[in-house]
Motif scaffolding. Structure first.
Motif, PDB file in Angstrom:
ATOM      1  N   TYR A  78      -1.479   3.607  -0.727  1.00 63.88           N
ATOM      2  CA  TYR A  78      -1.243   2.187  -0.500  1.00 63.88           C
ATOM      3  C   TYR A  78      -0.782   1.942   0.929  1.00 63.88           C
ATOM      4  O   TYR A  78      -0.339   2.845   1.629  1.00 63.88           O
ATOM      5  CB  TYR A  78      -0.209   1.643  -1.488  1.00 63.88           C
ATOM      6  CG  TYR A  78       1.122   2.371  -1.451  1.00 63.88           C
ATOM      7  CD1 TYR A  78       2.154   1.929  -0.632  1.00 63.88           C
ATOM      8  CD2 TYR A  78       1.340   3.509  -2.228  1.00 63.88           C
ATOM      9  CE1 TYR A  78       3.370   2.605  -0.592  1.00 63.88           C
ATOM     10  CE2 TYR A  78       2.540   4.184  -2.198  1.00 63.88           C
ATOM     11  CZ  TYR A  78       3.561   3.724  -1.374  1.00 63.88           C
ATOM     12  OH  TYR A  78       4.757   4.401  -1.323  1.00 63.88           O
ATOM     13  N   GLU A 117      -1.920   5.121  10.333  1.00 67.58           N
ATOM     14  CA  GLU A 117      -1.654   3.743  10.735  1.00 67.58           C
ATOM     15  C   GLU A 117      -2.853   3.165  11.474  1.00 67.58           C
ATOM     16  O   GLU A 117      -3.333   3.741  12.448  1.00 67.58           O
ATOM     17  CB  GLU A 117      -0.420   3.679  11.639  1.00 67.58           C
ATOM     18  CG  GLU A 117       0.015   2.262  11.913  1.00 67.58           C
ATOM     19  CD  GLU A 117       1.363   2.196  12.591  1.00 67.58           C
ATOM     20  OE1 GLU A 117       1.556   1.271  13.395  1.00 67.58           O
ATOM     21  OE2 GLU A 117       2.224   3.050  12.314  1.00 67.58           O
ATOM     22  N   TYR A 161      -2.288  -1.731   8.815  1.00 60.41           N
ATOM     23  CA  TYR A 161      -2.164  -0.930   7.607  1.00 60.41           C
ATOM     24  C   TYR A 161      -1.494   0.399   7.923  1.00 60.41           C
ATOM     25  O   TYR A 161      -2.033   1.186   8.712  1.00 60.41           O
ATOM     26  CB  TYR A 161      -3.537  -0.646   6.980  1.00 60.41           C
ATOM     27  CG  TYR A 161      -4.341  -1.889   6.697  1.00 60.41           C
ATOM     28  CD1 TYR A 161      -4.125  -2.628   5.539  1.00 60.41           C
ATOM     29  CD2 TYR A 161      -5.317  -2.316   7.589  1.00 60.41           C
ATOM     30  CE1 TYR A 161      -4.862  -3.768   5.278  1.00 60.41           C
ATOM     31  CE2 TYR A 161      -6.062  -3.450   7.331  1.00 60.41           C
ATOM     32  CZ  TYR A 161      -5.831  -4.181   6.187  1.00 60.41           C
ATOM     33  OH  TYR A 161      -6.563  -5.316   5.931  1.00 60.41           O
ATOM     34  N   ALA A 162      -0.338   0.629   7.333  1.00 56.66           N
ATOM     35  CA  ALA A 162       0.330   1.928   7.407  1.00 56.66           C
ATOM     36  C   ALA A 162       0.069   2.591   6.060  1.00 56.66           C
ATOM     37  O   ALA A 162       0.800   2.389   5.090  1.00 56.66           O
ATOM     38  CB  ALA A 162       1.821   1.754   7.663  1.00 56.66           C
ATOM     39  N   GLU A 167       1.360   9.617   7.240  1.00 56.51           N
ATOM     40  CA  GLU A 167       0.916   8.225   7.256  1.00 56.51           C
ATOM     41  C   GLU A 167      -0.272   8.102   8.195  1.00 56.51           C
ATOM     42  O   GLU A 167      -0.333   8.781   9.214  1.00 56.51           O
ATOM     43  CB  GLU A 167       2.077   7.358   7.760  1.00 56.51           C
ATOM     44  CG  GLU A 167       1.775   5.901   7.947  1.00 56.51           C
ATOM     45  CD  GLU A 167       3.003   5.143   8.442  1.00 56.51           C
ATOM     46  OE1 GLU A 167       3.894   4.883   7.619  1.00 56.51           O
ATOM     47  OE2 GLU A 167       3.068   4.836   9.647  1.00 56.51           O
ATOM     48  N   LEU A 202       1.790  -3.166  -0.877  1.00 58.34           N
ATOM     49  CA  LEU A 202       1.513  -2.688  -2.236  1.00 58.34           C
ATOM     50  C   LEU A 202       1.514  -3.847  -3.229  1.00 58.34           C
ATOM     51  O   LEU A 202       0.611  -3.972  -4.056  1.00 58.34           O
ATOM     52  CB  LEU A 202       2.547  -1.632  -2.642  1.00 58.34           C
ATOM     53  CG  LEU A 202       2.463  -1.082  -4.064  1.00 58.34           C
ATOM     54  CD1 LEU A 202       1.157  -0.342  -4.278  1.00 58.34           C
ATOM     55  CD2 LEU A 202       3.639  -0.144  -4.338  1.00 58.34           C
ATOM     56  N   VAL A 216      -0.109   5.178   3.207  1.00 60.23           N
ATOM     57  CA  VAL A 216       0.666   6.326   2.726  1.00 60.23           C
ATOM     58  C   VAL A 216       0.220   6.696   1.313  1.00 60.23           C
ATOM     59  O   VAL A 216      -0.310   5.868   0.588  1.00 60.23           O
ATOM     60  CB  VAL A 216       2.197   6.044   2.747  1.00 60.23           C
ATOM     61  CG1 VAL A 216       2.705   5.826   4.164  1.00 60.23           C
ATOM     62  CG2 VAL A 216       2.555   4.859   1.873  1.00 60.23           C
ATOM     63  N   ARG A 248       1.883   0.520   3.283  1.00 59.63           N
ATOM     64  CA  ARG A 248       3.322   0.244   3.228  1.00 59.63           C
ATOM     65  C   ARG A 248       3.576  -1.247   3.474  1.00 59.63           C
ATOM     66  O   ARG A 248       3.050  -1.819   4.414  1.00 59.63           O
ATOM     67  CB  ARG A 248       4.038   1.093   4.284  1.00 59.63           C
ATOM     68  CG  ARG A 248       5.543   1.059   4.171  1.00 59.63           C
ATOM     69  CD  ARG A 248       6.226   1.833   5.291  1.00 59.63           C
ATOM     70  NE  ARG A 248       5.682   3.149   5.532  1.00 59.63           N
ATOM     71  CZ  ARG A 248       6.021   4.262   4.866  1.00 59.63           C
ATOM     72  NH1 ARG A 248       6.874   4.188   3.887  1.00 59.63           N
ATOM     73  NH2 ARG A 248       5.492   5.426   5.187  1.00 59.63           N
ATOM     74  N   GLY A 249       4.343  -1.876   2.574  1.00 59.33           N
ATOM     75  CA  GLY A 249       4.660  -3.290   2.682  1.00 59.33           C
ATOM     76  C   GLY A 249       3.609  -4.212   2.078  1.00 59.33           C
ATOM     77  O   GLY A 249       3.823  -5.414   1.987  1.00 59.33           O
TER      78      GLY A 249
END
Length: 149
Positions: free
Chosen positions: A133, A111, A79-80, A109, A138, A82, A135-136
């Motif tokens: 959320y 991570e 999980y990144a 961010e 959402l 942001v 990143r990637g």
């Protein structure tokens, strides 16, 4: 004649400005705002076996109130995390992760590569509705809505 009119106009503007300042309620704060933060419900990333769900789905906050938010990653996904607009409109006191405290002006961010946790201490400074959320992820539902009044 022009000078008298100009002076009357300036006096009227000054009077309006003074009246508007008196009409605006002033902010009242006793002491350091970031002490005794309100602990929010832990944000858990990956509450399902696939790792996309989060809990809770939203937070309701107030400007000027100190908060602490513990974020726990399940380890099912990377999980990144942001929150571009939200992170821009908080005063960040610190981030705690592992055995360390990180004191910085902002967060870009967070991570999480494995099962782990971090806790952020902050004060919201601008009302609005924001998204936090991964990143990637959402589109898969790894998102939290934050309402600030």
């Amino acid at each position: 004649m022009m000078r008298k009119t100009a002076k009357r106009f300036q006096a009227a503007l000054f009077g309006l400005a003074a009246a508007s300042l008196l009409a605006v309620p002033s902010a009242q704060a006793d002491g350091y705002l970031a002490t005794q933060p309100e602990e929010l419900e832990d944000l858990v990333l990956g509450t399902d076996m696939i790792g996309f769900n989060v809990s809770p789905k939203e937070y309701n906050l107030r400007t000027g109130q100190a908060y602490s938010l513990k974020i726990k990653a399940s380890g099912y996904q990377e999980y990144a995390l942001v929150a571009p607009e939200f992170f821009d409109y908080i005063w960040l006191r610190k981030v705690e992760a592992g055995d360390m405290e990180i004191k910085a002006n902002s967060i870009y961010e967070l991570e999480f590569e494995d099962e782990s946790e971090a806790e952020i201490f902050f004060v919201p400074i601008r009302p609005g509705t924001y998204q936090m959320y991964a990143r990637g992820l959402l589109e898969k539902g790894t998102v939290v809505t934050i309402h600030v009044k």
